[in-house]
Design an enzyme around this catalytic site. Sequence first.
Site, mmCIF file in Angstrom:
data_model
loop_
_atom_site.group_PDB
_atom_site.id
_atom_site.type_symbol
_atom_site.label_atom_id
_atom_site.label_comp_id
_atom_site.label_asym_id
_atom_site.label_seq_id
_atom_site.Cartn_x
_atom_site.Cartn_y
_atom_site.Cartn_z
ATOM 1 N N ASP A 172 0.855 -1.182 0.000
ATOM 2 C CA ASP A 172 0.000 0.000 0.000
ATOM 3 C C ASP A 172 0.898 1.242 0.000
ATOM 4 O OD1 ASP A 172 -2.931 1.061 0.456
ATOM 5 O OD2 ASP A 172 -1.744 2.048 2.011
ATOM 6 N N HIS A 180 -6.930 -6.273 -1.395
ATOM 7 C CA HIS A 180 -5.864 -5.317 -1.154
ATOM 8 C C HIS A 180 -4.908 -5.712 -0.034
ATOM 9 C CE1 HIS A 180 -3.805 -1.511 -1.108
ATOM 10 N NE2 HIS A 180 -4.101 -1.318 0.161
#
Length: 323
Positions: free
Chosen positions: A100, A300
Site C-alpha cells: 500500500d 488489497h
Amino acid sequence: MTSQTRLLQTDGLTQHILEAGSGPLVLLIHGFPELSISWRAQVQVLADAGYHAVAPDMRGYGGTDKPAGTDAYGILDLVGDMVDLVRALGETSCVVVGHDWGAPVAWHCALLRPDLFRAVFGLSVPFQPRRAKGPPTPAMAAISKRLGRGDLYISRFQAADAHEPFDADPATALRKGFYGYDGATPDERQSTGFIPEGEDFISVVPDDATLPPWMGEAHFAGYVAAFSAGGFKGPLDWYRRLDANWAATAFLQDARITVPAAFVVGERDPVRNYSGQHEAGLKDWIPDLRMQDVIPGAGHWLQQERPDEVNRRLLEFLRGLPA
C-alpha cells in the site's frame, strides 16, 4: 523463532519495530491504515528462513513518533526514516518490502539509495513515475470528473479535517476499511476508491460490514487500540503531501529503479481501479523486474489475506538475489 518489539532511536525519531531472526536484513513497510503487526506472518517466516525481519510502525503510526506538522510527512522524510533505521540496526544494506503506501516508500528507497536498498519487493501499489505534466491531485480530480464516479478518496483526504470522522469512531472506520478493500467482499459491496457527493470513505461501506475472514478479534483490537491512541491525522498527512512530494522530486524525473525488483497484486484489489494503469509499464521503469504476479481472487490486504502465497513469492525472490 519468536518475534519481539522494541524502540529504536534514530535521527530525531523514535521508531517502534517488530522483529525476529538473524541474517540478511529484510525491511517491511506497512501502508494505510496498518501497523507493523500487518507483517506478522512474514516476520515469522523470514526469521525461520534465516533472515533478520524488521517491520516498523511508520512515522505517524502506532508506537513510533507522530510529528504534529503536516510538512513532516513527505516522501523524503519517509525514505530518510528507513535509511536511519537500517543504520540504527547496524546494517549497511537490506531488501525493502512495501505494501500500500509502504510500496511507494519502498520504491523510492530503491530509487534514491540503491547502494543501501539492494532489492525491492512491492505489494498492491506499482511504481508510479513522476508525472512531467504536473502534480498528482489536479490530475486525480480531472480523472474523477471525466469518469463521473465521484471524488477519488485521495482527493477527499486533502481536506485539513478529513481525519476527524476516523478519529470519531476508529473501530468502525477500521472495520469498514478492511472490509471494503478485502478480496472476500462481494463485488457490489467492495469499495471502488471513488466517493459520491454527500458520502465519505467510511459511509460508502455498508454498515453491516464484518471483519474479513483473516482478521481475528484480538488482531483487530490491536489496530483499534493503536489508532484510538494515536489518531488518523498523521496517516492522512502522508496523502496531504502528495503535491509537495511532486515538487520536491523534480530531480527524479525520468529516473529508473536499477536494483532487482518484484511486484505482486491481488486480482480483486480495488486500488487497481486507479493505479492499475501503471502495472503494464513497470518493466520500462524497472529494467531488472524479476517477478510481476497477480494473485487470483485476492484483494488489497495481500500479505494478511494470502500470507502463504505472498511468503512463497517473497522467499523465491530473496533466494534469487546475490548473497
